[in-house]
Design an enzyme around this catalytic site. Structure first.
Site, mmCIF file in Angstrom:
data_model
loop_
_atom_site.group_PDB
_atom_site.id
_atom_site.type_symbol
_atom_site.label_atom_id
_atom_site.label_comp_id
_atom_site.label_asym_id
_atom_site.label_seq_id
_atom_site.Cartn_x
_atom_site.Cartn_y
_atom_site.Cartn_z
ATOM 1 C CB SER A 128 24.872 -7.894 37.193
ATOM 2 O OG SER A 128 24.816 -8.645 35.999
ATOM 3 C CE1 TYR A 153 29.570 -10.295 38.437
ATOM 4 C CE2 TYR A 153 27.757 -10.585 36.885
ATOM 5 C CZ TYR A 153 28.671 -9.768 37.519
ATOM 6 O OH TYR A 153 28.682 -8.421 37.239
#
Length: 338
Positions: A128, A153
Protein backbone atom coordinates in the site's frame (compact mmCIF):
# COMPACT_ATOMS: atom_id res chain seq x y z
CA UNK A 1 -1.96 -21.06 -16.02
CA UNK A 2 -3.64 -22.08 -12.75
CA UNK A 3 -3.67 -19.05 -10.49
CA UNK A 4 -4.82 -18.46 -6.92
CA UNK A 5 -6.32 -15.04 -6.19
CA UNK A 6 -6.93 -14.41 -2.50
CA UNK A 7 -9.44 -11.71 -1.63
CA UNK A 8 -11.28 -12.55 -4.85
CA UNK A 9 -14.61 -11.16 -3.60
CA UNK A 10 -12.92 -7.86 -2.83
CA UNK A 11 -12.71 -4.84 -5.10
CA UNK A 12 -9.28 -5.32 -6.68
CA UNK A 13 -9.44 -9.11 -6.32
CA UNK A 14 -12.67 -9.53 -8.30
CA UNK A 15 -11.43 -7.37 -11.18
CA UNK A 16 -8.06 -9.14 -11.22
CA UNK A 17 -9.70 -12.57 -11.29
CA UNK A 18 -11.97 -11.45 -14.15
CA UNK A 19 -9.06 -10.13 -16.22
CA UNK A 20 -7.07 -13.34 -15.78
CA UNK A 21 -10.02 -15.47 -16.84
CA UNK A 22 -10.69 -13.19 -19.81
CA UNK A 23 -7.10 -13.95 -20.83
CA UNK A 24 -7.81 -17.69 -20.67
CA UNK A 25 -6.28 -18.61 -17.33
CA UNK A 26 -7.81 -20.87 -14.69
CA UNK A 27 -8.53 -18.99 -11.47
CA UNK A 28 -9.33 -20.23 -7.99
CA UNK A 29 -10.59 -17.50 -5.69
CA UNK A 30 -10.42 -17.43 -1.91
CA UNK A 31 -12.21 -15.00 0.38
CA UNK A 32 -13.51 -15.14 3.95
CA UNK A 33 -16.40 -12.75 3.13
CA UNK A 34 -16.01 -10.86 6.41
CA UNK A 35 -18.33 -8.05 7.41
CA UNK A 36 -15.86 -5.14 7.46
CA UNK A 37 -18.23 -3.67 4.86
CA UNK A 38 -21.43 -4.84 3.15
CA UNK A 39 -21.18 -8.60 2.65
CA UNK A 40 -23.93 -8.34 0.05
CA UNK A 41 -21.61 -6.35 -2.21
CA UNK A 42 -18.90 -8.98 -1.82
CA UNK A 43 -21.36 -11.75 -2.63
CA UNK A 44 -22.59 -9.86 -5.68
CA UNK A 45 -19.04 -9.42 -6.97
CA UNK A 46 -18.52 -13.14 -6.50
CA UNK A 47 -21.78 -14.07 -8.23
CA UNK A 48 -20.86 -11.78 -11.11
CA UNK A 49 -17.60 -13.70 -11.57
CA UNK A 50 -19.46 -17.02 -11.50
CA UNK A 51 -22.00 -15.84 -14.07
CA UNK A 52 -19.38 -14.43 -16.44
CA UNK A 53 -16.89 -17.29 -16.05
CA UNK A 54 -18.39 -20.75 -15.39
CA UNK A 55 -14.89 -22.13 -14.81
CA UNK A 56 -14.34 -19.83 -11.82
CA UNK A 57 -13.77 -21.87 -8.66
CA UNK A 58 -14.40 -20.22 -5.29
CA UNK A 59 -13.51 -21.33 -1.78
CA UNK A 60 -14.84 -19.48 1.25
CA UNK A 61 -11.80 -19.58 3.47
CA UNK A 62 -9.62 -17.39 5.66
CA UNK A 63 -5.95 -17.28 4.76
CA UNK A 64 -5.37 -17.29 8.52
CA UNK A 65 -6.53 -20.95 8.53
CA UNK A 66 -3.25 -22.62 7.62
CA UNK A 67 -4.65 -26.15 7.45
CA UNK A 68 -7.38 -25.24 4.99
CA UNK A 69 -5.06 -23.09 2.89
CA UNK A 70 -2.36 -25.75 2.73
CA UNK A 71 -4.94 -28.33 1.71
CA UNK A 72 -6.08 -26.08 -1.14
CA UNK A 73 -2.50 -25.59 -2.34
CA UNK A 74 -1.88 -29.33 -2.14
CA UNK A 75 -4.94 -30.21 -4.22
CA UNK A 76 -4.78 -27.40 -6.75
CA UNK A 77 -1.17 -27.13 -7.93
CA UNK A 78 -1.03 -23.36 -8.26
CA UNK A 79 1.75 -21.97 -10.44
CA UNK A 80 1.15 -18.33 -9.57
CA UNK A 81 -0.42 -16.65 -6.54
CA UNK A 82 -1.81 -13.12 -6.19
CA UNK A 83 -2.43 -12.26 -2.54
CA UNK A 84 -4.99 -9.46 -2.24
CA UNK A 85 -6.67 -10.68 0.96
CA UNK A 86 -6.22 -8.26 3.86
CA UNK A 87 -8.01 -6.31 6.51
CA UNK A 88 -8.17 -2.92 4.84
CA UNK A 89 -8.65 0.58 6.18
CA UNK A 90 -6.27 3.15 7.64
CA UNK A 91 -8.78 4.80 10.00
CA UNK A 92 -10.32 1.49 11.03
CA UNK A 93 -6.88 0.28 12.14
CA UNK A 94 -6.62 3.19 14.59
CA UNK A 95 -9.65 1.99 16.58
CA UNK A 96 -9.55 -1.76 15.84
CA UNK A 97 -5.85 -2.70 15.82
CA UNK A 98 -6.22 -6.33 16.88
CA UNK A 99 -8.23 -7.23 13.78
CA UNK A 100 -5.17 -6.60 11.60
CA UNK A 101 -2.98 -9.33 13.06
CA UNK A 102 -4.97 -12.31 11.84
CA UNK A 103 -5.23 -11.61 8.11
CA UNK A 104 -2.44 -9.15 7.42
CA UNK A 105 0.27 -10.84 9.48
CA UNK A 106 -0.59 -14.47 10.28
CA UNK A 107 -2.55 -14.89 7.06
CA UNK A 108 0.20 -13.53 4.87
CA UNK A 109 2.79 -15.71 6.59
CA UNK A 110 0.57 -18.71 5.81
CA UNK A 111 0.47 -17.71 2.14
CA UNK A 112 4.25 -17.45 2.04
CA UNK A 113 4.69 -20.82 3.73
CA UNK A 114 2.27 -22.49 1.32
CA UNK A 115 4.11 -20.96 -1.63
CA UNK A 116 7.36 -22.37 -0.23
CA UNK A 117 6.00 -25.85 0.40
CA UNK A 118 4.21 -26.17 -2.94
CA UNK A 119 6.69 -24.72 -5.43
CA UNK A 120 4.85 -21.61 -6.59
CA UNK A 121 6.69 -19.86 -9.43
CA UNK A 122 5.79 -16.28 -8.43
CA UNK A 123 3.92 -14.61 -5.57
CA UNK A 124 2.53 -11.13 -6.21
CA UNK A 125 1.14 -9.45 -3.12
CA UNK A 126 -0.67 -6.23 -2.24
CA UNK A 127 1.20 -3.60 -0.30
CA UNK A 128 0.00 0.00 0.00
CA UNK A 129 1.02 3.61 -0.53
CA UNK A 130 0.33 4.05 3.19
CA UNK A 131 3.77 2.54 3.94
CA UNK A 132 5.33 5.90 3.00
CA UNK A 133 3.98 7.34 6.25
CA UNK A 134 5.96 10.39 7.34
CA UNK A 135 7.97 10.55 4.10
CA UNK A 136 7.76 14.12 2.84
CA UNK A 137 9.59 13.75 -0.48
CA UNK A 138 7.25 13.37 -3.44
CA UNK A 139 6.68 11.61 -5.68
CA UNK A 140 6.96 8.60 -3.38
CA UNK A 141 9.74 6.36 -4.62
CA UNK A 142 10.19 2.65 -3.98
CA UNK A 143 13.90 3.40 -3.57
CA UNK A 144 13.29 5.53 -0.46
CA UNK A 145 13.26 4.22 3.09
CA UNK A 146 9.77 3.57 4.53
CA UNK A 147 10.43 2.91 8.21
CA UNK A 148 8.03 5.50 9.67
CA UNK A 149 4.41 4.38 9.12
CA UNK A 150 1.65 6.39 10.81
CA UNK A 151 -1.06 3.71 11.03
CA UNK A 152 -1.15 0.09 12.07
CA UNK A 153 -2.52 -0.83 8.64
CA UNK A 154 0.59 0.70 7.05
CA UNK A 155 2.82 -1.13 9.52
CA UNK A 156 1.27 -4.49 8.59
CA UNK A 157 1.83 -3.78 4.90
CA UNK A 158 5.46 -2.89 5.54
CA UNK A 159 5.70 -6.13 7.54
CA UNK A 160 4.40 -8.04 4.50
CA UNK A 161 7.23 -6.63 2.41
CA UNK A 162 9.79 -7.69 5.04
CA UNK A 163 8.34 -11.19 5.36
CA UNK A 164 8.28 -11.60 1.58
CA UNK A 165 11.91 -10.57 1.33
CA UNK A 166 12.89 -13.14 3.97
CA UNK A 167 11.19 -15.92 2.01
CA UNK A 168 12.77 -14.75 -1.24
CA UNK A 169 16.19 -14.69 0.43
CA UNK A 170 15.96 -17.91 2.43
CA UNK A 171 14.00 -20.11 0.03
CA UNK A 172 14.43 -18.48 -3.38
CA UNK A 173 10.70 -17.80 -3.80
CA UNK A 174 10.20 -14.99 -6.35
CA UNK A 175 8.02 -12.33 -4.72
CA UNK A 176 6.78 -8.95 -5.94
CA UNK A 177 5.06 -6.37 -3.74
CA UNK A 178 2.73 -3.78 -5.27
CA UNK A 179 2.05 -0.51 -3.47
CA UNK A 180 -1.43 0.55 -4.57
CA UNK A 181 -2.38 4.24 -4.63
CA UNK A 182 -6.05 5.14 -3.80
CA UNK A 183 -7.91 2.75 -6.07
CA UNK A 184 -11.40 3.73 -7.26
CA UNK A 185 -14.05 2.62 -9.73
CA UNK A 186 -17.26 0.55 -10.14
CA UNK A 187 -17.85 -2.20 -7.56
CA UNK A 188 -15.51 -0.32 -5.20
CA UNK A 189 -15.25 -0.30 -1.42
CA UNK A 190 -18.02 1.53 0.47
CA UNK A 191 -15.55 2.85 3.06
CA UNK A 192 -13.60 4.85 0.46
CA UNK A 193 -14.09 8.62 0.09
CA UNK A 194 -15.55 8.62 -3.44
CA UNK A 195 -18.16 6.04 -2.40
CA UNK A 196 -19.03 7.86 0.83
CA UNK A 197 -19.20 11.22 -0.96
CA UNK A 198 -21.48 9.89 -3.71
CA UNK A 199 -23.86 8.27 -1.24
CA UNK A 200 -24.04 11.37 0.98
CA UNK A 201 -24.59 13.79 -1.90
CA UNK A 202 -27.40 11.69 -3.35
CA UNK A 203 -29.02 11.45 0.08
CA UNK A 204 -28.67 15.18 0.73
CA UNK A 205 -26.27 14.73 3.64
CA UNK A 206 -23.04 16.70 4.19
CA UNK A 207 -19.72 15.08 3.35
CA UNK A 208 -16.81 15.06 5.81
CA UNK A 209 -13.75 16.71 4.28
CA UNK A 210 -10.61 16.30 6.38
CA UNK A 211 -7.73 18.74 6.83
CA UNK A 212 -10.14 21.43 5.58
CA UNK A 213 -9.80 20.02 2.07
CA UNK A 214 -6.03 20.58 1.90
CA UNK A 215 -5.32 17.02 0.73
CA UNK A 216 -4.05 15.45 -2.48
CA UNK A 217 -4.37 11.84 -3.56
CA UNK A 218 -2.97 9.87 -6.48
CA UNK A 219 -6.34 8.39 -7.50
CA UNK A 220 -5.90 5.31 -9.70
CA UNK A 221 -8.72 3.73 -11.69
CA UNK A 222 -9.33 0.01 -11.17
CA UNK A 223 -8.62 -0.95 -14.81
CA UNK A 224 -5.19 0.69 -14.60
CA UNK A 225 -4.47 -1.11 -11.33
CA UNK A 226 -5.40 -4.49 -12.80
CA UNK A 227 -3.29 -3.84 -15.88
CA UNK A 228 -0.32 -3.25 -13.61
CA UNK A 229 -1.00 -6.37 -11.54
CA UNK A 230 -1.26 -8.60 -14.59
CA UNK A 231 1.80 -7.14 -16.30
CA UNK A 232 3.78 -7.72 -13.11
CA UNK A 233 2.57 -11.29 -12.62
CA UNK A 234 4.40 -12.57 -15.69
CA UNK A 235 7.64 -10.74 -14.85
CA UNK A 236 9.13 -13.22 -12.39
CA UNK A 237 11.87 -11.35 -10.51
CA UNK A 238 15.42 -12.55 -10.25
CA UNK A 239 18.30 -11.38 -8.12
CA UNK A 240 19.48 -7.87 -8.96
CA UNK A 241 23.20 -8.14 -9.87
CA UNK A 242 23.66 -4.42 -9.16
CA UNK A 243 22.28 -4.61 -5.60
CA UNK A 244 24.81 -3.59 -2.95
CA UNK A 245 24.69 -4.46 0.74
CA UNK A 246 26.75 -1.33 1.44
CA UNK A 247 24.07 0.94 -0.04
CA UNK A 248 20.96 -1.26 -0.08
CA UNK A 249 18.11 -0.37 -2.42
CA UNK A 250 14.76 -1.17 -0.71
CA UNK A 251 13.07 -1.89 -4.06
CA UNK A 252 15.36 -4.72 -5.18
CA UNK A 253 17.62 -7.33 -3.62
CA UNK A 254 20.24 -10.00 -4.06
CA UNK A 255 17.17 -12.25 -3.72
CA UNK A 256 14.37 -12.62 -6.33
CA UNK A 257 12.35 -9.74 -4.89
CA UNK A 258 10.88 -6.49 -6.23
CA UNK A 259 8.70 -3.64 -5.01
CA UNK A 260 6.69 -1.43 -7.39
CA UNK A 261 4.32 1.50 -7.04
CA UNK A 262 1.04 1.22 -8.98
CA UNK A 263 -0.45 4.68 -9.20
CA UNK A 264 -1.39 7.42 -11.60
CA UNK A 265 1.56 9.76 -10.97
CA UNK A 266 -0.94 12.62 -11.03
CA UNK A 267 -2.14 13.74 -7.57
CA UNK A 268 -5.53 15.45 -7.45
CA UNK A 269 -6.55 18.01 -4.85
CA UNK A 270 -9.54 16.85 -2.81
CA UNK A 271 -11.58 19.94 -3.72
CA UNK A 272 -11.22 19.10 -7.44
CA UNK A 273 -12.07 15.49 -6.75
CA UNK A 274 -15.32 16.56 -5.07
CA UNK A 275 -16.11 18.86 -7.99
CA UNK A 276 -15.73 15.99 -10.47
CA UNK A 277 -18.15 13.88 -8.40
CA UNK A 278 -20.60 16.80 -8.24
CA UNK A 279 -20.49 17.18 -12.02
CA UNK A 280 -21.04 13.46 -12.57
CA UNK A 281 -24.02 13.49 -10.19
CA UNK A 282 -25.41 16.85 -11.28
CA UNK A 283 -25.66 17.87 -7.62
CA UNK A 284 -23.72 20.09 -5.23
CA UNK A 285 -22.17 18.71 -2.07
CA UNK A 286 -22.78 20.05 1.41
CA UNK A 287 -19.32 20.16 2.97
CA UNK A 288 -18.39 19.60 6.61
CA UNK A 289 -14.76 20.70 7.08
CA UNK A 290 -12.81 18.72 9.69
CA UNK A 291 -9.18 18.60 10.91
CA UNK A 292 -6.62 16.03 9.79
CA UNK A 293 -7.38 12.55 11.13
CA UNK A 294 -4.86 10.28 12.87
CA UNK A 295 -3.12 7.99 10.38
CA UNK A 296 -3.79 10.26 7.39
CA UNK A 297 -1.15 11.90 5.21
CA UNK A 298 -1.56 15.19 3.36
CA UNK A 299 -0.41 14.08 -0.09
CA UNK A 300 0.31 10.92 -2.05
CA UNK A 301 1.98 10.72 -5.43
CA UNK A 302 3.45 7.59 -7.02
CA UNK A 303 6.79 7.49 -8.79
CA UNK A 304 5.97 4.77 -11.33
CA UNK A 305 9.17 4.95 -13.38
CA UNK A 306 10.28 1.43 -12.43
CA UNK A 307 6.98 -0.16 -13.45
CA UNK A 308 6.92 1.82 -16.69
CA UNK A 309 10.45 0.67 -17.47
CA UNK A 310 10.09 -2.97 -16.48
CA UNK A 311 6.50 -3.73 -17.49
CA UNK A 312 5.44 -1.01 -19.92
CA UNK A 313 2.84 0.23 -17.45
CA UNK A 314 0.88 3.29 -18.61
CA UNK A 315 -2.17 4.43 -16.60
CA UNK A 316 -4.69 5.71 -19.12
CA UNK A 317 -7.94 6.61 -17.32
CA UNK A 318 -8.73 10.26 -16.71
CA UNK A 319 -10.42 11.12 -13.42
CA UNK A 320 -13.57 12.41 -15.12
CA UNK A 321 -14.01 9.17 -17.05
CA UNK A 322 -13.31 6.98 -14.03
CA UNK A 323 -15.70 8.84 -11.73
CA UNK A 324 -18.32 8.85 -14.48
CA UNK A 325 -18.07 5.05 -14.73
CA UNK A 326 -18.37 4.70 -10.96
CA UNK A 327 -21.45 6.97 -10.78
CA UNK A 328 -23.15 5.05 -13.59
CA UNK A 329 -22.50 1.78 -11.82
CA UNK A 330 -23.61 3.18 -8.44
CA UNK A 331 -26.98 4.36 -9.79
CA UNK A 332 -27.59 1.06 -11.56
CA UNK A 333 -26.50 -1.13 -8.64
CA UNK A 334 -28.54 0.77 -6.04
CA UNK A 335 -31.43 1.40 -8.46
CA UNK A 336 -31.28 5.17 -8.19
CA UNK A 337 -33.19 7.06 -10.87
CA UNK A 338 -31.89 10.66 -10.75
Amino acid sequence: MRILVTGSAGFIGSFTAARLMEDGHEVVGVDNLNDYYDVGLKNDRNERLKSLFPSYAFERMSIADYGALDGLFRSSGFEYVINLAAQAGVRYSITNPLTYGESNLSGFLNVLECCRRHGVRHLVFASSSSVYGLNARVPFSVHDNVDHPVSLYAATKKSNELLAHCYAHLYGIPTTGLRFFTVYGPWGRPDMAYFLFTRAILEGRPIDVFNNGDMERDFTYIDDIVEGVCRTLWRVPSADPAWSAESPDPATSSAPYRIYNIGNNNPVRLTRFIKVIEEALGRKAKINLLPMQPGDVKRTCADIDDLVRDAGYAPATALEKGIGEFVRWYKEYYRIDV
